[in-house]
Scaffold this motif. Structure first.
Motif, PDB file in Angstrom:
ATOM      1  N   HIS A 143      62.525 117.335  52.824  1.00  0.00           N
ATOM      2  CA  HIS A 143      61.330 116.568  53.180  1.00  0.00           C
ATOM      3  C   HIS A 143      60.293 117.458  53.857  1.00  0.00           C
ATOM      4  O   HIS A 143      60.619 118.180  54.809  1.00  0.00           O
ATOM      5  N   LEU A 144      59.071 117.363  53.395  1.00  0.00           N
ATOM      6  CA  LEU A 144      57.952 118.002  54.096  1.00  0.00           C
ATOM      7  C   LEU A 144      57.256 116.905  54.897  1.00  0.00           C
ATOM      8  O   LEU A 144      56.784 115.911  54.320  1.00  0.00           O
ATOM      9  N   ASN A 145      57.229 117.084  56.227  1.00  0.00           N
ATOM     10  CA  ASN A 145      56.721 116.006  57.087  1.00  0.00           C
ATOM     11  C   ASN A 145      55.256 116.219  57.445  1.00  0.00           C
ATOM     12  O   ASN A 145      54.734 117.324  57.359  1.00  0.00           O
ATOM     13  N   GLN A 146      54.635 115.160  57.906  1.00  0.00           N
ATOM     14  CA  GLN A 146      53.223 115.198  58.305  1.00  0.00           C
ATOM     15  C   GLN A 146      52.995 116.050  59.549  1.00  0.00           C
ATOM     16  O   GLN A 146      51.915 116.595  59.733  1.00  0.00           O
ATOM     17  N   ASP A 147      54.008 116.146  60.389  1.00  0.00           N
ATOM     18  CA  ASP A 147      53.811 116.809  61.691  1.00  0.00           C
ATOM     19  C   ASP A 147      54.046 118.313  61.632  1.00  0.00           C
ATOM     20  O   ASP A 147      54.233 118.963  62.668  1.00  0.00           O
ATOM     21  N   GLY A 148      54.071 118.872  60.422  1.00  0.00           N
ATOM     22  CA  GLY A 148      54.238 120.327  60.335  1.00  0.00           C
ATOM     23  C   GLY A 148      55.686 120.765  60.318  1.00  0.00           C
ATOM     24  O   GLY A 148      55.972 121.948  60.462  1.00  0.00           O
ATOM     25  N   SER A 149      56.604 119.855  60.126  1.00  0.00           N
ATOM     26  CA  SER A 149      58.020 120.213  60.064  1.00  0.00           C
ATOM     27  C   SER A 149      58.592 119.859  58.701  1.00  0.00           C
ATOM     28  O   SER A 149      57.930 119.228  57.874  1.00  0.00           O
ATOM     29  N   ARG A 160      60.769 123.877  61.946  1.00  0.00           N
ATOM     30  CA  ARG A 160      59.339 124.207  61.889  1.00  0.00           C
ATOM     31  C   ARG A 160      59.120 125.628  62.383  1.00  0.00           C
ATOM     32  O   ARG A 160      60.031 126.243  62.947  1.00  0.00           O
ATOM     33  N   ASN A 161      57.934 126.117  62.158  1.00  0.00           N
ATOM     34  CA  ASN A 161      57.485 127.426  62.689  1.00  0.00           C
ATOM     35  C   ASN A 161      58.515 128.535  62.475  1.00  0.00           C
ATOM     36  O   ASN A 161      59.089 129.059  63.425  1.00  0.00           O
ATOM     37  N   ILE A 162      58.732 128.877  61.217  1.00  0.00           N
ATOM     38  CA  ILE A 162      59.729 129.888  60.865  1.00  0.00           C
ATOM     39  C   ILE A 162      59.025 131.163  60.421  1.00  0.00           C
ATOM     40  O   ILE A 162      58.218 131.129  59.487  1.00  0.00           O
ATOM     41  N   TRP A 163      59.319 132.238  61.094  1.00  0.00           N
ATOM     42  CA  TRP A 163      58.750 133.523  60.681  1.00  0.00           C
ATOM     43  C   TRP A 163      59.728 134.646  60.974  1.00  0.00           C
ATOM     44  O   TRP A 163      60.610 134.517  61.809  1.00  0.00           O
TER      45      TRP A 163
END
Lengths: 252, 252, 252, 252
Positions: D78-84, D244-247
């Motif tokens: 799932h790609l969520n609205q909140d950036g996750s 979220r925020n994976i780099w």
């Protein structure tokens, strides 16, 4: 587990593991042949006699390779008719004029047939590698002492794997592989010295990592050093230990 | 730099460095004496003869300690009158009935005085430690080959430090200190095998870290294993290499 | 090669490799579950705030955890209204009252927005782990210097992997994982100190093995030591570097 | 002991230790300055945001950097609205299109506020470095399990140093320093993988030497490999874990 088997099959079937493009396992035997550098030819001795490239430190003819450690004058030990030398009591340690790093060492020693005293006071001497790290020489035949100080010990650091002496009065051999310790440019220990000793054909020290210079009291502490002479010990108790047929080969 | 000197002075004056309360450097010599365990007494042999605790694998009387690697039947090599055995061509490798881990090994070998062929085809055999890691046996007298395959090499892995063979037809000795590789419970290499070889009294392999089983083609890959037999090689080229006086002592 | 494949097949088919009778690979998942010891619960902070088990060395309220290195009196640096402290020039280094071994360290620092001087003279300070091993603090924004002395270097030993400073006048973070060196009972280096530094979220020192105490001149030489305080440097050049939010967690 | 002191004095007075003629300790500070190579400049992010040189694997805008591990088609989570993004149950693991060796990794994850089930079945996922070595992701808040399988463990290999999770429903961060294992050309393990994990600012894995790929049953066995993708786990139990925020930043 299925994954494990698949993985192995993968390797077996020869699909490259892709360590890098440069490294493809060769398929022909010639690819893993190396032609240089060609090792030097050395004519071996027999029964402990020096090989052709050895530095002979004592062959019975003179004590010229040795000096007295105390004052750097001529070595004062007895030179015997039979090609050996014997500790001259209270004349002090003797050491090689030449300094060494890592070496292969062959040395033969004998304790007197007629024993005197007991424990550490019976026929005690020592081979100090680089003058610092002692392989114990002692008559332990029917003469017990602390095991990290018995014949073939790295004194107070490593108990020998076996007690392999010949009877008092007969000649023992020590074949030693010694690697000098390595130090950082600032003098920190980077790699400890290692000592392997074969005593009369029996492995008694097996690549032992030396903790530091041999100490009678307290703990060993390395100090950085370069090449240093080999020392033979006068234990100052009328030990009457004799030596003969001493040679070394320098190792990188 | 002032700091450095101060530091050293600090140590010299004996102010404790306080590594921990439990570890205070002792001031008396008895504190660093160790009395047990007492090492076993071993009666040494002379000139390569087996010590009292050795497992004798071949003394010239029979091939009973050996089987044929191919089919586990009796070893088919020649048993000679002079106390040696000789590779019987195309009968295959022979191996010890007993399996070994780390060992001290003494073995003597001879290539024929009358030479045949050249390179790897002249009197080629090999001592495979744990049946996997080969110390090369080859007549290299006036017979060059790739140096990582010459006499005393760890085959295709380590060039010997010296070529120390006696003339063809005379007996060579290999004194070997071998440590088995160690593997994790999952089978990963934890510590490579190491091999030290003294060839006729000359150190030619110096605690070499083995890369894996000896391979004719390609790269060595360890597979986990326990104790395994010693193998002597039939190189299948009428090598006529002979062996005698083979014994081992088990290490750790 | 055939041998290699056979070997692998052997393993795949699950014939035990017989490392020892005691170690048989378990077939059920429960066999590899461990239930103790239970790790402690730690309530994390956010954005660099101290976790619940941290030792807070500076939270802006006072300099009580620090003393002046020169004379062990109260630390003389400036305590600012905004929860930071600033080097008071020529008052000397400050150090923690508490001594530490291995630690996780969080520390924030800022160089002044209005720059002065250049090279090593612009906003230079340093974090000395155990008072000996320096992580350099320096304003390198448009200010080059020797790279083993630039911001984030282990001074004169390790160039940082990246220059990750924020602009002068903004707050930098250092997240450090530090392991103290280990010494033998006799004082020899057994294991060097290691330093990992994450600078503003960027890994700049990656488990670097420290060569010895940071030296302005010459080579580093370890001296054995136990726990020692953390030192912050007064570089005596009006560096005006500020610090805030300093905490540590003790490791093993 | 007298010898020890003399030795140190010798060093103190600056008589060279003669490691070699080439290595004389310099007397001026410039001699130990290094000017190249100059480290790259990296603009840091704040509060976990990617630095300028990071490879962003997920920023909330799409799953384009990921594929489904099972069939290499588009990632189905799932790609969520909140950036996750959130694990879509029973769609399988997802992995990066790009393969990696050693990396610095930042990743954030959240378990649902409304808990379901218990033990390993409550909000279980995992970050598989190089697709093989798992850092456990699990909701352990008031939910015990085996400690070598709890949140932050290297699964069935290393218990975390602390349990540093935020409450269920809040975002956790993992900052990971990962070094890929090294293999010999023949495929033997030369150097194990190492994993350091900082969980919400708390060090929980400290340069752990990985024993091999994470196994649910039995013992880990390395197989040689090159670069491989990062995998996020679908544990197939409706775990509902979000990321979220994976780099990542590639390390040598």
């Amino acid at each position: 587990m299925g994954r494990k088997a698949t993985f192995l099959l993968f390797v077996m079937l020869g699909f490259g593991i892709g360590l890098s493009a440069q490294e493809v396992e060769p398929k022909d035997p010639e690819a893993t042949e190396v032609y240089e550098p060609v090792p030097p030819k050395v004519v071996p001795g027999s029964n402990g006699a020096p090989p052709s490239d050895a530095i002979v430190l004592f062959d019975g003819s003179s004590l010229d390779a040795w000096i007295s450690s105390a004052d750097s004058t001529a070595a004062k030990w007895h030179l015997n008719q039979d090609g050996s030398m014997t500790v001259k009591d209270k004349t002090g340690n003797i050491e090689t004029k030449q300094a060494f790093g890592s070496i292969q060492l062959h040395i033969e020693w004998r304790s007197p047939a007629e024993v005197q005293m007991s424990g550490q006071n019976r026929a005690n001497s020592g081979v100090f590698l680089q003058g610092l790290y002692e392989v114990q020489v002692l008559d332990n035949n029917d003469n017990n002492t602390y095991v990290n100080g018995q014949v073939g010990s790295i004194y107070k650091q490593s108990v020998p794997l076996a007690m392999a002496s010949v009877p008092s009065g007969e000649w023992n051999t020590y074949d030693v592989i010694y690697h000098a310790p390595k130090f950082s440019r600032g003098g920190n220990l980077k790699k400890p010295a290692t000592i392997t000793v074969i005593h009369n054909g029996v492995l008694i020290q097996d690549h032992f990592e030396v903790e530091g210079p041999s100490e009678y009291i307290g703990w060993p502490t390395y100090q950085p050093h370069g090449k240093r002479p080999l020392i033979l010990q006068d234990h100052r108790d009328n030990s009457r230990v004799s030596y003969r047929n001493i040679w070394v080969r320098e190792l990188d």
